[in-house]
Scaffold this active site. Structure first.
Site, PDB file in Angstrom:
ATOM      1  N   GLU A 166     -29.528  16.857 -23.796  1.00  0.00           N
ATOM      2  CA  GLU A 166     -29.858  17.990 -22.931  1.00  0.00           C
ATOM      3  C   GLU A 166     -30.579  19.099 -23.685  1.00  0.00           C
ATOM      4  OE1 GLU A 166     -26.731  15.824 -20.641  1.00  0.00           O
ATOM      5  OE2 GLU A 166     -27.343  16.084 -22.710  1.00  0.00           O
ATOM      6  N   ASN A 197     -31.569  17.262 -14.824  1.00  0.00           N
ATOM      7  CA  ASN A 197     -31.576  16.907 -16.244  1.00  0.00           C
ATOM      8  C   ASN A 197     -30.623  15.744 -16.481  1.00  0.00           C
ATOM      9  OD1 ASN A 197     -32.297  17.057 -18.938  1.00  0.00           O
ATOM     10  ND2 ASN A 197     -30.962  18.786 -19.413  1.00  0.00           N
ATOM     11  N   ARG A 225     -23.461   4.820 -12.974  1.00  0.00           N
ATOM     12  CA  ARG A 225     -23.719   3.375 -13.028  1.00  0.00           C
ATOM     13  C   ARG A 225     -23.195   2.688 -11.761  1.00  0.00           C
ATOM     14  NH1 ARG A 225     -23.493   4.927 -18.289  1.00  0.00           N
ATOM     15  NH2 ARG A 225     -24.410   3.634 -19.955  1.00  0.00           N
ATOM     16  N   HIS A 274     -24.094  21.356 -21.063  1.00  0.00           N
ATOM     17  CA  HIS A 274     -22.676  21.403 -20.719  1.00  0.00           C
ATOM     18  C   HIS A 274     -21.768  21.186 -21.916  1.00  0.00           C
ATOM     19  CE1 HIS A 274     -22.579  16.777 -20.213  1.00  0.00           C
ATOM     20  NE2 HIS A 274     -23.760  17.104 -20.689  1.00  0.00           N
ATOM     21  N   ARG A 275     -22.152  20.287 -22.820  1.00  0.00           N
ATOM     22  CA  ARG A 275     -21.252  19.975 -23.939  1.00  0.00           C
ATOM     23  C   ARG A 275     -21.234  21.094 -24.981  1.00  0.00           C
ATOM     24  NH1 ARG A 275     -18.902  15.784 -22.400  1.00  0.00           N
ATOM     25  NH2 ARG A 275     -19.994  14.091 -21.316  1.00  0.00           N
ATOM     26  N   LYS A 313     -22.751  20.379 -14.792  1.00  0.00           N
ATOM     27  CA  LYS A 313     -23.469  19.108 -14.955  1.00  0.00           C
ATOM     28  C   LYS A 313     -22.510  17.925 -14.937  1.00  0.00           C
ATOM     29  CE  LYS A 313     -26.444  16.644 -18.247  1.00  0.00           C
ATOM     30  NZ  LYS A 313     -27.455  16.175 -17.281  1.00  0.00           N
ATOM     31  N   ASP A 321     -21.391  11.639 -27.964  1.00  0.00           N
ATOM     32  CA  ASP A 321     -21.037  12.835 -27.194  1.00  0.00           C
ATOM     33  C   ASP A 321     -19.762  13.473 -27.725  1.00  0.00           C
ATOM     34  OD1 ASP A 321     -23.243  12.681 -25.578  1.00  0.00           O
ATOM     35  OD2 ASP A 321     -22.231  11.622 -23.959  1.00  0.00           O
ATOM     36  N   ASP A 350     -24.881  15.999 -12.115  1.00  0.00           N
ATOM     37  CA  ASP A 350     -25.537  14.716 -12.387  1.00  0.00           C
ATOM     38  C   ASP A 350     -25.258  13.681 -11.311  1.00  0.00           C
ATOM     39  OD1 ASP A 350     -26.486  15.870 -14.669  1.00  0.00           O
ATOM     40  OD2 ASP A 350     -25.892  14.239 -16.000  1.00  0.00           O
ATOM     41  N   LYS A 353     -18.806  10.526 -15.968  1.00  0.00           N
ATOM     42  CA  LYS A 353     -20.190  10.606 -15.504  1.00  0.00           C
ATOM     43  C   LYS A 353     -20.902   9.282 -15.725  1.00  0.00           C
ATOM     44  CE  LYS A 353     -23.347  12.133 -18.203  1.00  0.00           C
ATOM     45  NZ  LYS A 353     -24.295  12.901 -19.053  1.00  0.00           N
ATOM     46  N   SER A 354     -20.711   8.689 -16.888  1.00  0.00           N
ATOM     47  CA  SER A 354     -21.404   7.446 -17.215  1.00  0.00           C
ATOM     48  C   SER A 354     -21.023   6.332 -16.248  1.00  0.00           C
ATOM     49  CB  SER A 354     -21.076   7.018 -18.651  1.00  0.00           C
ATOM     50  OG  SER A 354     -21.518   7.990 -19.569  1.00  0.00           O
TER      51      SER A 354
END
Length: 660
Positions: free
Chosen positions: A355, A94, A30, A401-402, A427, A327, A52, A25-26
């Site tokens: 979140e 979010n 980006r 999600h986590r 997410k 995370d 996301d 995701k990161s």
């Protein structure tokens, strides 16, 4: 497709296999923004498909950027430093990795933009980024609470008055947002960012710097306090760029490769898409696991865990600095339950503004499992759980999600785990629970269903003894409830009272015996015709069946379970590895039942027994709730002409065929 409100995870006896990770995701968000701001067209492969990234893609399209999406690939036509649309109303969900860098890019361009999201987004701080952007003359206003979205961005009057200062101790995303956007204004002069306070999540900033280099901008830095975007910097497309697999998501499977072998039933678990040369800081989670005693193997494009290092019986506890892996540190909170000593996670203050407030959420949900947990502003201490201390629980996920993903690991403990709102994983990892189920090895269940007097109980007991499994006689639970109702004078049509009796049955099975309130209960008390008739009646009551459902599932514990009844394979254990539907001719069943009653000192007539069986069969097959029928994948076994030993051997042979 509708997402279920809850997801029940069976207790696991092991894990093993390989998982191809979804894109990071990161990195995905980006790269999408950099491609949108760069000169030229960028082809992106391995792009994550999640809530996301959809938020970012939707925003870019609303801003006039040309995007063509095809599965995990996308073509983005860069705007060469500008967004074509000078005004837009952008819903950011979010997604912190979307709203923060977009805020910086839009504010530096200027226009008429509104950014807002879900209620939790409006509780996540953005004030430090706004303060930094205002130093450049950007027009940003808060629509509600100062320091938090929603935001209104107006016309920009960019000015440079020296170094721009930004706090680094709340979220590294503030610094990342500036680094991604400031090359737009660095044509004629160096732009300097001065970080105030200790920068957290440094590996995420490393991802940003690495990707900027791919797009032609090399940022100079002095330690982690001063960053310089050189004059003349321009974002230029690399043409093609691949997104790595998500290292944070890898942590759950890597942990499973360790926890899944604690009972000696697991195999290696390999994640593909990240490896020793990954640009993501969360690959350090695997090194932490190694320090705690896990066996870890590294490749160019994979990481694999394979239980514990020789000589160890549990992961080590101790204090772990999680500043670089905020995370993935959530996964360590779960492995701590299986450690040999308390585990303290430090430098996790950023959890408070994710979140959800993840420190509070972790304390609350771990306590439901029976864990002793202590916490502070930026730390968490988890004490390991002994087998007898585990509690079955429904885990709230807080739209995070986590939380959902890391608590799936609790299913390696001896408890029943229900995940609320499992769909929140969309997410970042919509297919998480599907992939987790592929590598998970549930405690095996053999479900033996069939009509009255088909021999289920005797067969199940003998099979369980042969395999060393526990045994569940579900019929006994209904008979015990009926016996208690008759003894206490509870009417058989008082469904609420019957359900209360069923829900509080203090029953266990061991060595072929029934224990009630930890005292041996004589099964003969349940074999009277009165109890049998009452049991058949209440078995059709939905409230009673619901009350006994959780109790029946609680018998599923390592090393395995043989469960007999009338709906074990269809309702209670639909994922049973082997389902048997055992039957015999009506005459044969009546004769068996007749001999059983006579041996117990209950005088009866064979014709009456036959008539009673016919009546019970009719009730069981026609009842509205969990009617007696074979599961679609059940193996039919007719024992009319088989002895007990022959029937047991037939079941064991089927078990061996199913990988037992």
């Amino acid at each position: 497709m509708m997402t279920p409100e809850t997801l029940d995870l069976p207790p696991l006896i092991g894990a093993g296999g390989r998982v191809v990770l979804p894109g990071s995701k990161s990195i995905s968000n980006r790269v999408l923004l950099l491609a949108a701001l760069a000169e030229g067209q960028t082809e992106i492969t391995g792009l994550l498909d999640s809530d996301d990234t959809r938020v970012m893609l939707s925003a870019l399209q609303s801003l006039g950027i040309g995007v063509q999406r095809d599965g995990a690939s996308a073509r983005v036509q860069g705007g060469a430093g500008r967004f074509p649309a000078s005004s837009a109303d952008l819903f950011m969900g979010n997604a912190g990795t979307a709203i923060r860098p977009l805020t910086a890019a839009l504010a530096l361009q200027g226009g008429d933009y509104r950014l807002h999201g879900v209620p939790r987004m409006h509780e996540r701080p953005i004030g430090d980024l706004v303060d930094a952007l205002r130093q450049f003359g950007c027009s940003i206003n808060y629509e509600a609470q100062p320091g938090y979205p929603p935001l209104r961005i107006g016309a920009s009057r960019f000015r440079l008055g020296g170094d721009v200062a930004v706090r680094g101790d709340v979220s590294s995303q503030f610094l990342t947002a500036l680094l991604l956007a400031l090359p737009l204004k660095a044509a004629e002069q160096d732009l300097v960012i001065a970080v105030q306070g200790e920068l957290i999540s440094k590996p995420y900033v490393e991802i940003t710097l690495n990707l900027l280099r791919r797009f032609g901008v090399t940022v100079q830095r002095t330690g982690w306090e001063r960053f310089v975007i050189p004059a003349g910097s321009r974002l230029r497309s690399p043409g093609r760029i691949a997104v790595e697999g998500d290292a944070s998501s890898a942590s759950y499977f890597l942990a499973a490769g360790v926890l899944g072998q604690l009972q000696g039933r697991g195999a290696p678990v390999r994640v593909e898409g990240v490896g020793r040369d990954s640009i993501q800081g969360d690959v350090a989670f695997a090194r932490v696991l190694e320090d705690l005693g896990a066996q870890v193997r590294w490749g160019n494009d994979f990481i694999e865990t394979d239980g514990l290092q020789p000589g160890l019986k549990a992961l080590r506890g101790g204090e772990i600095d999680c500043l670089a892996i905020p995370d993935a540190a959530m996964t360590l909170a779960m492995t701590a339950l299986f450690a040999d000593a308390p585990t303290t996670l430090t430098a996790i203050g950023s959890w408070r503004v994710k979140e959800t407030d993840r420190i509070h959420a972790m304390v609350t949900e771990l306590a439901k499992l029976g864990a002793r947990v202590e916490s502070g502003a930026d730390w968490l201490r988890i004490h390991p759980l002994q087998p007898a201390q585990w509690h079955s629980a429904t885990i709230a996920t807080y739209d995070d999600h986590r939380m959902a993903m890391c608590f799936s690991l609790a299913s390696f403990g001896p408890a029943d785990i229900r995940i609320a709102d499992p769909g929140c994983v969309a997410k970042t990892y919509p297919g998480y629970f599907h992939d987790f189920a592929r590598i998970a090895r549930p405690v095996p269940v053999i479900a033996i269903d069939g009509p009255t007097a088909s021999g289920k109980g005797s067969i199940a007991t003998a099979v369980a003894e042969a395999l060393g499994f526990d045994c569940l006689d579900s019929g006994v639970l209904y008979r015990l409830t009926a016996w208690a109702a008759l003894r206490q004078g509870v009417a058989l049509d008082d469904h609420a009272a019957l359900a209360q009796l069923a829900a509080t049955l203090p029953v266990t099975f061991a060595a072929g015996r029934i224990y009630l309130n930890e005292q041996i209960f004589e099964a003969a008390q349940l074999r009277t015709e009165e109890v049998g008739q009452a049991a058949s009646t209440i078995a059709a009551v939905p409230a009673v069946r619901d009350a006994l459902f959780a109790l029946q599932r609680s018998f599923r514990r390592a090393p395995g379970l043989v469960a007999d009844g009338r709906d074990m394979g269809t309702v209670v254990f639909p994922d049973a590895r082997l389902k048997i539907f055992l039957t015999a001719s009506a005459d044969s069943r009546a004769e068996r039942r007749y001999k059983q009653l006579i041996s117990q000192g209950n005088p009866t007539i064979l014709a009456d027994v036959f008539a009673d069986l016919q009546q019970r069969d009719a009730r069981d097959t026609q009842r509205a709730v969990a009617a007696l029928r074979p599961a679609a994948d059940a193996k039919l076994l007719d024992s009319t002409d088989l002895s007990l030993a022959q029937t047991v051997e037939a079941v064991l042979a089927l078990w061996r065929q199913h990988g037992g």
